[in-house]
Design a protein around this motif. Structure first.
Motif, PDB file in Angstrom:
ATOM      1  N   GLU A  40       0.672  -1.276   0.134  1.00 35.43           N
ATOM      2  CA  GLU A  40      -0.037   0.089  -0.010  1.00 35.43           C
ATOM      3  C   GLU A  40       0.901   1.365  -0.048  1.00 35.43           C
ATOM      4  OE1 GLU A  40      -0.499  -2.481   2.153  1.00 35.43           O
ATOM      5  OE2 GLU A  40      -2.337  -3.075   2.434  1.00 35.43           O
ATOM      6  N   ILE A  41       2.075   1.301   0.774  1.00 39.43           N
ATOM      7  CA  ILE A  41       2.935   2.448   0.882  1.00 39.43           C
ATOM      8  C   ILE A  41       3.407   2.650  -0.330  1.00 39.43           C
ATOM      9  CG2 ILE A  41       4.739   3.363   2.066  1.00 39.43           C
ATOM     10  CD1 ILE A  41       4.138   1.729   4.593  1.00 39.43           C
ATOM     11  N   PHE A  42       3.873   1.485  -1.087  1.00 45.30           N
ATOM     12  CA  PHE A  42       4.773   1.637  -2.516  1.00 45.30           C
ATOM     13  C   PHE A  42       3.601   2.060  -3.481  1.00 45.30           C
ATOM     14  CE2 PHE A  42       9.000  -0.957  -1.581  1.00 45.30           C
ATOM     15  CZ  PHE A  42       9.171   0.063  -0.781  1.00 45.30           C
ATOM     16  N   TYR A 235      13.232   3.438  -4.185  1.00 46.27           N
ATOM     17  CA  TYR A 235      13.052   3.952  -5.608  1.00 46.27           C
ATOM     18  C   TYR A 235      12.203   3.022  -6.444  1.00 46.27           C
ATOM     19  CZ  TYR A 235      16.637   0.465  -6.692  1.00 46.27           C
ATOM     20  OH  TYR A 235      17.181  -0.519  -6.970  1.00 46.27           O
ATOM     21  N   GLN A 236      12.196   1.759  -6.190  1.00 48.05           N
ATOM     22  CA  GLN A 236      11.492   0.601  -6.713  1.00 48.05           C
ATOM     23  C   GLN A 236      10.056   1.009  -6.817  1.00 48.05           C
ATOM     24  OE1 GLN A 236      12.025  -3.232  -4.757  1.00 48.05           O
ATOM     25  NE2 GLN A 236      14.307  -3.080  -5.510  1.00 48.05           N
ATOM     26  N   ALA A 237       9.263   1.561  -6.010  1.00 54.35           N
ATOM     27  CA  ALA A 237       7.980   2.219  -5.656  1.00 54.35           C
ATOM     28  C   ALA A 237       7.497   3.257  -7.084  1.00 54.35           C
ATOM     29  CB  ALA A 237       7.493   2.611  -4.568  1.00 54.35           C
ATOM     30  N   LEU A 238       8.611   3.699  -7.689  1.00 57.32           N
ATOM     31  CA  LEU A 238       8.461   4.336  -8.797  1.00 57.32           C
ATOM     32  C   LEU A 238       7.573   3.776  -9.963  1.00 57.32           C
ATOM     33  CD1 LEU A 238      11.288   6.937  -8.507  1.00 57.32           C
ATOM     34  CD2 LEU A 238       9.025   6.866  -7.539  1.00 57.32           C
ATOM     35  N   SER A 239       7.859   2.564 -10.038  1.00 56.88           N
ATOM     36  CA  SER A 239       7.194   1.840 -11.141  1.00 56.88           C
ATOM     37  C   SER A 239       5.822   1.705 -11.259  1.00 56.88           C
ATOM     38  CB  SER A 239       7.695   0.292 -10.895  1.00 56.88           C
ATOM     39  OG  SER A 239       7.030  -0.626 -11.971  1.00 56.88           O
ATOM     40  N   PRO A 240       5.233   1.904 -12.193  1.00 53.71           N
ATOM     41  CA  PRO A 240       3.870   1.755 -12.503  1.00 53.71           C
ATOM     42  C   PRO A 240       3.243   0.539 -12.003  1.00 53.71           C
ATOM     43  CG  PRO A 240       4.612   2.583 -14.514  1.00 53.71           C
ATOM     44  CD  PRO A 240       5.818   2.201 -13.745  1.00 53.71           C
ATOM     45  N   TYR A 241       3.980  -0.674 -11.783  1.00 55.16           N
ATOM     46  CA  TYR A 241       3.290  -1.822 -11.448  1.00 55.16           C
ATOM     47  C   TYR A 241       2.893  -1.758 -10.097  1.00 55.16           C
ATOM     48  CZ  TYR A 241       3.287  -6.708 -10.048  1.00 55.16           C
ATOM     49  OH  TYR A 241       2.769  -8.054  -9.761  1.00 55.16           O
ATOM     50  N   TYR A 242       3.256  -0.812  -9.128  1.00 51.37           N
ATOM     51  CA  TYR A 242       2.833  -0.823  -7.849  1.00 51.37           C
ATOM     52  C   TYR A 242       1.340  -0.088  -7.899  1.00 51.37           C
ATOM     53  CZ  TYR A 242       7.081  -2.622  -6.005  1.00 51.37           C
ATOM     54  OH  TYR A 242       8.255  -3.383  -5.491  1.00 51.37           O
ATOM     55  N   TYR A 244      -0.923  -0.727 -10.037  1.00 54.54           N
ATOM     56  CA  TYR A 244      -1.778  -1.901 -10.192  1.00 54.54           C
ATOM     57  C   TYR A 244      -1.999  -2.944  -9.071  1.00 54.54           C
ATOM     58  CZ  TYR A 244      -3.196  -6.479 -12.069  1.00 54.54           C
ATOM     59  OH  TYR A 244      -3.764  -7.818 -12.088  1.00 54.54           O
ATOM     60  N   LYS A 245      -0.806  -3.081  -8.248  1.00 60.09           N
ATOM     61  CA  LYS A 245      -0.896  -4.213  -7.115  1.00 60.09           C
ATOM     62  C   LYS A 245      -1.728  -3.428  -5.959  1.00 60.09           C
ATOM     63  CE  LYS A 245       2.575  -6.414  -5.772  1.00 60.09           C
ATOM     64  NZ  LYS A 245       4.131  -6.610  -5.368  1.00 60.09           N
ATOM     65  N   PHE A 246      -1.580  -1.795  -5.950  1.00 62.44           N
ATOM     66  CA  PHE A 246      -2.042  -1.206  -4.917  1.00 62.44           C
ATOM     67  C   PHE A 246      -3.819  -1.255  -5.028  1.00 62.44           C
ATOM     68  CE2 PHE A 246      -4.299   2.904  -3.764  1.00 62.44           C
ATOM     69  CZ  PHE A 246      -4.159   2.889  -2.503  1.00 62.44           C
ATOM     70  N   LEU A 247      -4.097  -0.920  -6.286  1.00 65.74           N
ATOM     71  CA  LEU A 247      -5.619  -0.980  -6.594  1.00 65.74           C
ATOM     72  C   LEU A 247      -6.367  -2.738  -6.567  1.00 65.74           C
ATOM     73  CD1 LEU A 247      -5.975   1.445  -9.247  1.00 65.74           C
ATOM     74  CD2 LEU A 247      -6.542   1.762  -7.154  1.00 65.74           C
ATOM     75  N   LYS A 248      -5.400  -3.435  -6.972  1.00 64.86           N
ATOM     76  CA  LYS A 248      -5.949  -4.932  -6.932  1.00 64.86           C
ATOM     77  C   LYS A 248      -6.094  -5.364  -5.465  1.00 64.86           C
ATOM     78  CE  LYS A 248      -4.500  -9.470  -8.590  1.00 64.86           C
ATOM     79  NZ  LYS A 248      -3.399 -10.579  -8.913  1.00 64.86           N
ATOM     80  N   LYS A 249      -5.183  -5.023  -4.597  1.00 60.22           N
ATOM     81  CA  LYS A 249      -5.263  -5.318  -3.306  1.00 60.22           C
ATOM     82  C   LYS A 249      -6.292  -4.727  -2.404  1.00 60.22           C
ATOM     83  CE  LYS A 249      -2.773  -6.277   0.959  1.00 60.22           C
ATOM     84  NZ  LYS A 249      -1.251  -6.133   1.648  1.00 60.22           N
ATOM     85  N   THR A 250      -6.495  -3.378  -2.610  1.00 58.41           N
ATOM     86  CA  THR A 250      -7.231  -2.356  -1.666  1.00 58.41           C
ATOM     87  C   THR A 250      -8.557  -2.213  -2.447  1.00 58.41           C
ATOM     88  OG1 THR A 250      -6.420  -0.327  -2.797  1.00 58.41           O
ATOM     89  CG2 THR A 250      -5.462  -1.234  -0.999  1.00 58.41           C
ATOM     90  N   GLN A 251      -8.634  -2.437  -3.536  1.00 56.87           N
ATOM     91  CA  GLN A 251     -10.181  -2.254  -4.451  1.00 56.87           C
ATOM     92  C   GLN A 251     -10.914  -0.948  -4.195  1.00 56.87           C
ATOM     93  OE1 GLN A 251     -12.158  -6.059  -3.660  1.00 56.87           O
ATOM     94  NE2 GLN A 251     -10.706  -7.131  -4.745  1.00 56.87           N
ATOM     95  N   TYR A 305      10.313   5.957   5.437  1.00 55.68           N
ATOM     96  CA  TYR A 305      10.123   5.886   6.848  1.00 55.68           C
ATOM     97  C   TYR A 305       8.801   5.059   7.163  1.00 55.68           C
ATOM     98  CZ  TYR A 305       9.454   7.309  11.769  1.00 55.68           C
ATOM     99  OH  TYR A 305       9.409   7.288  13.027  1.00 55.68           O
ATOM    100  N   LEU A 306       7.755   5.394   6.530  1.00 51.66           N
ATOM    101  CA  LEU A 306       6.582   4.365   6.662  1.00 51.66           C
ATOM    102  C   LEU A 306       6.752   2.859   6.543  1.00 51.66           C
ATOM    103  CD1 LEU A 306       3.711   6.858   5.468  1.00 51.66           C
ATOM    104  CD2 LEU A 306       4.538   6.337   7.801  1.00 51.66           C
ATOM    105  N   SER A 307       7.467   2.858   5.479  1.00 51.86           N
ATOM    106  CA  SER A 307       7.606   1.197   5.254  1.00 51.86           C
ATOM    107  C   SER A 307       8.336   0.423   6.509  1.00 51.86           C
ATOM    108  CB  SER A 307       8.458   0.984   3.885  1.00 51.86           C
ATOM    109  OG  SER A 307       9.918   1.461   4.196  1.00 51.86           O
ATOM    110  N   GLN A 308       9.067   1.049   7.355  1.00 51.77           N
ATOM    111  CA  GLN A 308       9.710   0.377   8.354  1.00 51.77           C
ATOM    112  C   GLN A 308       8.963   0.733   9.728  1.00 51.77           C
ATOM    113  OE1 GLN A 308      12.186  -1.762   7.705  1.00 51.77           O
ATOM    114  NE2 GLN A 308      11.852  -1.176   5.679  1.00 51.77           N
ATOM    115  N   HIS A 309       7.727   1.475   9.762  1.00 49.61           N
ATOM    116  CA  HIS A 309       7.213   1.806  10.826  1.00 49.61           C
ATOM    117  C   HIS A 309       5.497   1.692  10.565  1.00 49.61           C
ATOM    118  CE1 HIS A 309      11.033   3.887  11.388  1.00 49.61           C
ATOM    119  NE2 HIS A 309      10.725   3.881  12.453  1.00 49.61           N
ATOM    120  N   HIS A 310       5.166   0.452  10.429  1.00 51.55           N
ATOM    121  CA  HIS A 310       3.814   0.110  10.098  1.00 51.55           C
ATOM    122  C   HIS A 310       2.808   0.522  11.275  1.00 51.55           C
ATOM    123  CE1 HIS A 310       4.394  -1.713   6.281  1.00 51.55           C
ATOM    124  NE2 HIS A 310       5.723  -2.293   6.902  1.00 51.55           N
TER     125      HIS A 310
END
Length: 764
Positions: A40-42, A235-242, A244-251, A305-310
């Motif tokens: 979700e963060i990415f 920096y990997q989160a800059l990919s548009p693939y994330y 798609y994964k975000f919308l697929k998981k959270t709907q 920061y948020l990726s390491q502090h959920h």
């Protein structure tokens, strides 16, 4: 260019730069609070990166900034361009002579396509717009909707910016105490912000750019620190693939959270709206070289920061400040509050500017406009609007007390303005740039799809705060449409009841009435004929001044009118009647002159018309009554033939080229409010006819006798048998606005002692 780019940081990018304060907080208010995954963060970071890249960078920097109106930008600049290219003018007093203005045919980029005549689909679209009044009204309402949302943004942006900045005190106070500090502190800052508006931004404007520069350096440095400290692989989160994964998981929850992500581009419209203060290149340099990379680094740092502090207990909702190193939180809090004030100042000034444009084009009631700087263009203050914005801003701050609902409201206002810009821009591409229809379709489909996605996500939160900009816009839109409708009806009544010049001439050479010493200015909206207000006046008081001027002060759909093109002057009747018509043209960004300077320019232009008429070297146009109208400049365009207050000629009488007749000019001290006498130097030469000399001397004598302003005060009433909606609009809403806003006297800034109002009832 680099200096302008530096200065643009404080004026243009204040709102956009402070968005990291509340974007993650608004987005994650409900969705990933208890999530243990980084998807979700990415995904949110990927959405933020591509939204900033596609909308501010691609849409505004590369495309929309080119659609300037002689250097001016904003919703009304696009509408003004369309008005001129398709002859869709909201102003009823337009003339063919206005199309000869220097700025009328320019302002549409790219310049290589400006003079190309429309062909094919563009020609058919232009013809349809000119013939279909319904489409013209739809276009006007579309522009007004964008304008109303800008005003709504002027209420919501200061509230969410200051409230988010002040929310940092939550880290340093007890949980049960911070809620008693945030709202009062935010309200105190907002009251101070609006209370200081009348001083103008030029007094503290030099601090704006350093504050935003310091803020950008601060958030980008903290972002770099967080990236290397917590998650270098963000920096990997800059990919548009994330995405798609975000919308697929959270709907559906992910789709609703787009309303928070949308806040990352608040203030993008300011790049275009404030174009008149800077240049295209300077705004592009500032955004691409500093603002864009700083914002991306700031958001990447927060995501790292948020990726390491959920799970951050209750402090998670603090958003930006939780990712700031503890030792730097208080300094960052101070800088954030200063940046929030600067960002709020920019949108407040932009609100003043767009209301002035609406008022100039007859779509907003007359308001008092104070120019706070004599040197810096565009810095204005409108008292009524300022206090209205302050009250509304305090109301939403106290009423919501929550960044989430403030964000929902602000997001809907921002995305609506962008959708309006996209729609108007597609028409500009076809009608002004004369590009293929496929370019316009591609522009609308690509950017319209992105913005529609965010628009629906914002609209779904209607009951959670998004109703505020809708309610505000409906109120302002109703007032604007009613005022514009009433203005058109009033003009139609004037046209239908105007008196012909033949009626005036039928009174005889003496006009059957007493002529008194002085100049009489009959203010009218008409560009031809004798207004009914004048016949009403002379019927009840059979006397008027030895020199009579039918004065029409009107706005034209260009940002500025050059001084040498300001006046259109012509005669009403034969020479011996000493009656003139003067049409004063202003652009929607022009500054109206004060009464002393205006009187001087007016008399000066009439004298120049008389001289030019004698020399038969005038530029002529024709109006409805076949009166000859000449384009005459203001006093600033005539540098010869000035006689000082002590009677000494400022020019050498023997100087070549000044022996025929020298153009008049008014000499006045800068800080003196005492009216100066006007002396026209009329040399005794055989080239000057005796009649012309007598007319100029009589004009001088009349000016020294004083100038009287005769205004019409129209009381509007709907005709018997009118429908309920029309009666409500004219008898209630329009009359309420007319009585509680400024009258036509403000347009001339005429002195009270010299003003005479003549009342009439208009049955429309």
């Amino acid at each position: 260019v680099l200096t302008l780019a530096y200065q643009s940081l404080g004026v243009v990018y204040g709102d956009l730069s402070i968005s990291p304060l509340y974007v993650f907080k608004s987005t994650f208010a409900e969705d990933i609070e208890h999530s243990e995954s980084n998807e979700e963060i990415f995904g949110v970071l990927s959405f933020i990166f591509w939204t900033i890249t596609l909308v501010p960078l691609f849409k505004y920097v590369f495309i929309v900034l080119r659609a300037d109106d002689n250097g001016e930008g904003g919703t009304f600049a696009l509408y003004s361009l369309l008005c001129r290219h398709a002859r869709v003018n909201p102003l009823p007093s337009c003339q063919l002579a206005d199309e000869n203005l220097a700025e009328y045919k320019t302002g549409s980029s790219p310049p290589s396509d400006e003079m190309c005549p429309p062909s094919g689909f563009a020609a058919r679209l232009k013809s349809t717009l000119e013939k279909q009044r319904v489409l013209q009204k739809v276009l006007l309402v579309l522009a007004l909707v964008g304008t109303c949302m800008v005003i709504g943004d002027g209420v919501l942006t200061p509230a969410i910016s200051v409230f988010s900045a002040v929310s940092g005190v939550e880290l340093s106070t007890a949980k049960e105490h911070h809620k008693y500090i945030e709202v009062p502190a935010a309200c105190v800052i907002l009251i101070a912000l609006f209370a200081l508006q009348h001083y103008g931004t030029h007094r503290v404007g030099f601090l704006f750019a350093p504050v935003i520069l310091l803020w950008l350096m601060c958030i980008s440095s903290i972002g770099v620190y967080n990236i290397f400290r917590w998650n270098p692989h963000v920096y990997q989160a800059l990919s548009p693939y994330y995405m798609y994964k975000f919308l697929k998981k959270t709907q559906s929850r992910g789709w609703m959270s787009l309303g928070g992500i949308l806040l990352c581009i608040t203030g993008s419209e300011a790049m275009f709206a404030d174009l008149g203060h800077f240049s295209q290149l300077s705004i592009k340099i500032a955004f691409t070289s500093l603002v864009y990379p700083s914002l991306i680094l700031a958001y990447m740092g927060q995501a790292a920061y948020l990726s390491q502090h959920h799970v951050i207990d209750t402090n998670y909702n603090i958003g930006f400040y939780v990712s700031v190193p503890e030792k730097l939180r208080w300094p960052v809090l101070v800088i954030a509050i200063l940046a929030a004030v600067v960002g709020s100042q920019a949108i407040i000034t932009g609100t003043f500017s767009i209301i002035k444009q609406c008022s100039a084009l007859g779509c907003f009631p007359k308001v008092k406009i104070v120019h706070t700087s004599s040197k810096i263009h565009g810095q204005i203050y409108i008292p009524e609007i300022n206090w209205l914005l302050m009250v509304l801003c305090l109301a939403v701050t106290i009423g919501f007390r929550d960044t989430k609902r403030l964000g929902n409201a602000s997001g809907l206002a921002v995305i609506t303005v962008m959708l309006v810009t996209t729609c108007l821009m597609s028409l500009v591409i076809v009608l002004c740039w004369h590009k293929n229809i496929l370019f316009a379709v591609a522009f609308v489909v690509f950017f319209g799809t992105i913005e529609s996605l965010y628009f629906t996500a914002s609209l779904i939160k209607f009951l959670e705060g998004a109703w505020v900009p809708v309610a505000l816009s409906l109120c302002f839109l109703a007032a604007m449409c009613t005022w514009h409708y009433g203005t058109l009806k009033r003009y139609e009544f004037d046209v239908q009841n105007k008196v012909s010049v033949n009626w005036l001439l039928g009174l005889g050479q003496t006009l059957g009435i007493k002529r008194v010493r002085g100049v009489g200015l009959i203010h009218t909206e008409l560009v031809s004929g004798v207004p009914a207000i004048f016949s009403h006046f002379v019927t009840n008081l059979p006397a008027f001044h030895q020199v009579l001027v039918f004065l029409c002060v009107k706005s034209v759909p260009v940002p500025h009118v050059r001084p040498e093109e300001r006046f259109l002057v012509g005669r009403v009747g034969p020479k011996q009647y000493r009656m003139y018509r003067c049409i004063v043209r202003y652009g929607y960004r022009d500054v109206h002159k004060d009464d002393i300077e205006f009187e001087g320019d007016l008399v000066c232009s009439i004298a120049e018309f008389v001289r030019s008429e004698a020399a038969t070297a005038v530029e002529e146009t024709n109006d409805d009554d076949d009166e000859r109208m000449s384009v005459v400049g203001t006093c600033s365009t005539y540098m010869q033939g000035v006689e000082d207050h002590d009677g000494s000629d400022l020019d050498d009488p023997d100087k070549p080229g000044t022996s025929e007749i020298r153009s008049p000019k008014v000499k006045k001290k800068k800080k003196s409010k005492v009216k100066k006498k006007v002396r026209f130097v009329v040399p005794e030469t055989p080239k000057i006819e005796k009649e012309t000399r007598e007319e100029l001397m009589e004009l001088t004598e009349a000016r020294e006798g004083g100038v009287a302003y005769i205004m019409g005060n129209a009381y509007m009433r709907a005709k018997h048998g009118s429908g309920l909606v029309k009666r409500l609009a004219i008898n209630v809403v329009y009359e309420f606005l007319r009585r509680n806003t400024r009258g036509p006297r403000t347009a001339l800034t005429s002195p009270h002692a010299s003003t005479l109002e003549v009342g009439m009832i208009y049955h429309v």
